[in-house]
Design a protein around this motif. Structure first.
Motif, PDB file in Angstrom:
ATOM      1  N   GLY A   2      -8.328 -35.368 -25.797  1.00 15.83           N
ATOM      2  CA  GLY A   2      -6.986 -35.824 -26.145  1.00 15.83           C
ATOM      3  C   GLY A   2      -6.394 -36.645 -25.031  1.00 15.83           C
ATOM      4  N   PRO A   9       1.928 -36.191 -28.741  1.00 14.20           N
ATOM      5  CA  PRO A   9       1.098 -34.993 -28.787  1.00 14.20           C
ATOM      6  C   PRO A   9      -0.309 -35.292 -28.324  1.00 14.20           C
ATOM      7  N   SER A  10      -0.973 -34.282 -27.799  1.00 11.03           N
ATOM      8  CA  SER A  10      -2.357 -34.407 -27.364  1.00 11.03           C
ATOM      9  C   SER A  10      -3.160 -33.313 -28.027  1.00 11.03           C
ATOM     10  N   SER A  11      -4.380 -33.616 -28.426  1.00  8.01           N
ATOM     11  CA  SER A  11      -5.204 -32.587 -29.044  1.00  8.01           C
ATOM     12  C   SER A  11      -6.664 -32.854 -28.763  1.00  8.01           C
ATOM     13  N   THR A  13     -10.422 -31.408 -30.582  1.00  7.73           N
ATOM     14  CA  THR A  13     -11.113 -30.543 -31.525  1.00  7.73           C
ATOM     15  C   THR A  13     -12.594 -30.565 -31.169  1.00  7.73           C
ATOM     16  N   ILE A  23      -7.765 -26.838 -34.715  1.00  6.32           N
ATOM     17  CA  ILE A  23      -7.172 -27.998 -34.046  1.00  6.32           C
ATOM     18  C   ILE A  23      -6.092 -27.465 -33.122  1.00  6.32           C
ATOM     19  N   TYR A  24      -6.116 -27.899 -31.874  1.00  2.03           N
ATOM     20  CA  TYR A  24      -5.109 -27.510 -30.897  1.00  2.03           C
ATOM     21  C   TYR A  24      -4.254 -28.729 -30.565  1.00  2.03           C
ATOM     22  N   VAL A  25      -2.944 -28.540 -30.532  1.00  2.00           N
ATOM     23  CA  VAL A  25      -2.011 -29.632 -30.279  1.00  2.00           C
ATOM     24  C   VAL A  25      -0.997 -29.203 -29.231  1.00  2.00           C
ATOM     25  N   GLN A  27       2.601 -29.191 -27.787  1.00  2.00           N
ATOM     26  CA  GLN A  27       3.981 -29.379 -28.250  1.00  2.00           C
ATOM     27  C   GLN A  27       4.855 -29.564 -27.020  1.00  2.00           C
ATOM     28  N   SER A  66      -2.140 -32.149 -22.161  1.00  2.00           N
ATOM     29  CA  SER A  66      -3.385 -32.201 -22.923  1.00  2.00           C
ATOM     30  C   SER A  66      -4.000 -30.810 -22.983  1.00  2.00           C
TER      31      SER A  66
END
Length: 157
Positions: A2, A9-11, A13, A23-25, A27, A66
């Motif tokens: 990310g 936002p950063s993610s 997978t 999926i991680y995001v 916030q 991130s």
């Protein structure tokens, strides 16, 4: 991997079994007047206006940029402010969990961290805002990166 910073936002997978269906995001609640940023977890099949399956709240005042996941499901969270660092959380950590490791300090050369990634062999990759290189740590998972006796300069790529 990310990319993040600011209000975006950063993610990440991973394709590993540990996070293949998640999926991680990041916030960025601080940018919106909140007291701490968090990592939100969603099913890989999430669609539309859905609540996260779980969340991990960061320390007060920490600005997350991130998140990455290793093959065992541990979360690696890049923090830009107030201290550039990487917080490592145990697989399945939620709520106000305490990191199991913190990568920070002068030997790390971290500054304005913007993104983190972890490859299948456990190497940690970190990028910085305005930097011209990525940093790589090749430390065994059991070492404490904050301890001077284990401190190592990262390899520059």
């Amino acid at each position: 991997m990310g990319c993040g910073g600011g209000n975006s936002p950063s993610s990440f997978t991973p394709s590993s079994p540990a996070g293949a269906h998640t999926i991680y995001v990041v916030q960025n609640a601080l940018a919106l007047g909140g007291t701490s940023d968090s990592v939100l977890e969603f099913s890989a099949t999430a669609n539309g206006d859905v609540s996260p399956a779980a969340s991990l709240t960061g320390p007060a005042g920490a600005w997350f940029t991130s998140v990455a996941v290793d093959t065992s499901g541990s979360l690696y969270v890049a923090v830009e402010y107030p201290t550039p660092e990487i917080l490592v959380y145990a697989a399945g950590a939620t709520g106000a969990a305490t990191p199991v490791r913190t990568i920070a300090g002068g030997l790390t050369t971290l500054a304005y961290t913007t993104a983190v990634a972890v490859d299948a062999s456990g190497q940690i990759y970190v990028t910085s805002f305005g930097g011209t290189s990525a940093e790589v740590w090749c430390l065994p998972r059991t070492q404490r990166e904050t301890s001077p006796q284990y401190g190592r300069s990262p390899r520059r790529r």
